[in-house]
Scaffold this active site. Structure first.
Site, PDB file in Angstrom:
ATOM      1  N   THR A  93     -71.262 -16.832  61.273  1.00 36.09           N
ATOM      2  CA  THR A  93     -71.116 -16.571  62.707  1.00 36.09           C
ATOM      3  C   THR A  93     -69.720 -17.024  63.084  1.00 36.09           C
ATOM      4  O   THR A  93     -69.410 -18.214  63.038  1.00 36.09           O
ATOM      5  CB  THR A  93     -72.174 -17.321  63.527  1.00 36.09           C
ATOM      6  OG1 THR A  93     -73.471 -16.870  63.119  1.00 36.09           O
ATOM      7  CG2 THR A  93     -71.994 -17.067  65.010  1.00 36.09           C
TER       8      THR A  93
ATOM      9  N   LYS B 252     -74.127 -11.089  67.560  1.00 31.16           N
ATOM     10  CA  LYS B 252     -74.609 -12.444  67.271  1.00 31.16           C
ATOM     11  C   LYS B 252     -74.339 -13.365  68.456  1.00 31.16           C
ATOM     12  O   LYS B 252     -75.129 -14.267  68.745  1.00 31.16           O
ATOM     13  CB  LYS B 252     -73.941 -12.988  66.007  1.00 31.16           C
ATOM     14  CG  LYS B 252     -74.389 -14.396  65.613  1.00 31.16           C
ATOM     15  CD  LYS B 252     -75.891 -14.488  65.338  1.00 31.16           C
ATOM     16  CE  LYS B 252     -76.352 -15.925  65.109  1.00 31.16           C
ATOM     17  NZ  LYS B 252     -75.942 -16.478  63.815  1.00 31.16           N
TER      18      LYS B 252
ATOM     19  N   LYS C 127     -70.257 -24.707  67.971  1.00 30.44           N
ATOM     20  CA  LYS C 127     -69.177 -23.790  67.574  1.00 30.44           C
ATOM     21  C   LYS C 127     -69.449 -22.377  68.067  1.00 30.44           C
ATOM     22  O   LYS C 127     -68.576 -21.709  68.618  1.00 30.44           O
ATOM     23  CB  LYS C 127     -69.017 -23.828  66.057  1.00 30.44           C
ATOM     24  CG  LYS C 127     -68.064 -22.789  65.474  1.00 30.44           C
ATOM     25  CD  LYS C 127     -68.795 -21.553  64.923  1.00 30.44           C
ATOM     26  CE  LYS C 127     -69.697 -21.868  63.768  1.00 30.44           C
ATOM     27  NZ  LYS C 127     -70.335 -20.641  63.208  1.00 30.44           N
TER      28      LYS C 127
END
Length: 284
Positions: A92, A167, A235
């Site tokens: 990701t 995502k 993150k």
């Protein structure tokens, strides 16, 4: 196929094993060699360098931690990869970085997909991941048989970077679902209710979610081991915030992100996302 896999973390190690079990020739590299070494007994080639891992590979998968790790790994891959190979980043990561790497790969006569996943460690173990891919449709179709070894919900999202954008949408929805689950548990406890009975009562109705089914039981068992690390979720949310800079404000995402940042600051970054409950327990 001859496959190189870089990154043997909580999810990656299970995903590469599924490819191996389907008869593919898999070589792996992990920055910390000792973490990958146990894979030898499974019949996996464990390499000490990226160069050794990617040589002659037809397909190279990467699943590392942060965008900076992706960037560093691909600087090395681009030097040693065979012309005509297909590169698939399942980290990701940043949509903008995905576009840059796609373009660089194209210049070198390579094909590339950004293909992040959702489903956590349980999805990786059971090969039931959702995989969302960006890049050329022709490349995606070539990799579908490999994706099918790892997931059951495969989605082509369009041009390079769109897998990462999809995502990002996933992580926004997850942020709300984990917070909602946590608040429901906090409320049930505050009212003296039997929490497991409450969750059983609401999880099959409109309040039902993947988090209710898979993450809540871990909370009830005081299991805060990572199916997905808090530090990686922070993150991911920072990537969303960067992409939405100067656009719409995502108030829910921003609120949940600040809670997780507090947990990370307090040393809980290596715990699973279900540890959000600890934020509520410590804030009155």
């Amino acid at each position: 196929m001859k496959i190189a896999w870089i990154g043997t973390g909580v999810m990656g190690k299970h995903m590469l094993l599924h490819l191996h079990e389907k008869g593919h020739d898999v070589s792996v590299y992990n920055r910390t060699y000792q973490k990958a070494e146990p894979l030898k007994k499974e019949g996996i080639h464990v390499c000490k360098t990226i160069e050794e891992c990617v040589q002659k590979a037809e397909v190279i998968f990467t699943m590392v931690g942060y965008p900076k790790d992706v960037e560093e790994v691909y600087q090395e891959i681009f030097i040693h990869v065979s012309k005509g190979a297909i590169l698939v980043d399942m980290t990701t990561s940043s949509p903008q970085l995905a576009k840059q790497l796609y373009q660089k790969a194209k210049e070198l006569g390579l094909s590339m997909l950004d293909a992040p996943v959702s489903g956590g460690d349980s999805g990786a173990k059971n090969a039931t991941l959702s995989i969302m891919a960006g890049g050329d449709k022709e490349t995606y179709e070539k990799i579908v048989p490999l994706f099918s070894c790892m997931g059951t919900s495969l989605h082509y999202m369009g041009e390079a970077g769109n897998g990462q954008h999809c995502k990002a949408c996933n992580q926004i929805a997850v942020a709300g679902a984990v917070a909602a689950m946590s608040e429901a548990i906090v409320y049930a406890k505050a009212q003296g209710l039997e929490v497991e009975s409450v969750l059983d009562a609401i999880r099959k109705g409109a309040a039902g979610s993947w988090q209710m089914d898979h993450t809540a039981p871990r909370v009830l068992n005081n299991d805060f081991e990572p199916g997905f690390y808090i530090k990686h979720f922070v993150k991911d949310m920072h990537i969303v915030q960067q992409e939405m800079k100067d656009k719409n404000e995502l108030q829910m995402l921003n609120s949940v992100c600040s809670m997780y940042e507090e947990l990370e600051k307090n040393g809980e970054g290596n715990k699973g996302t279900q540890a959000l409950l600890h934020y509520y327990e410590n804030v009155k």
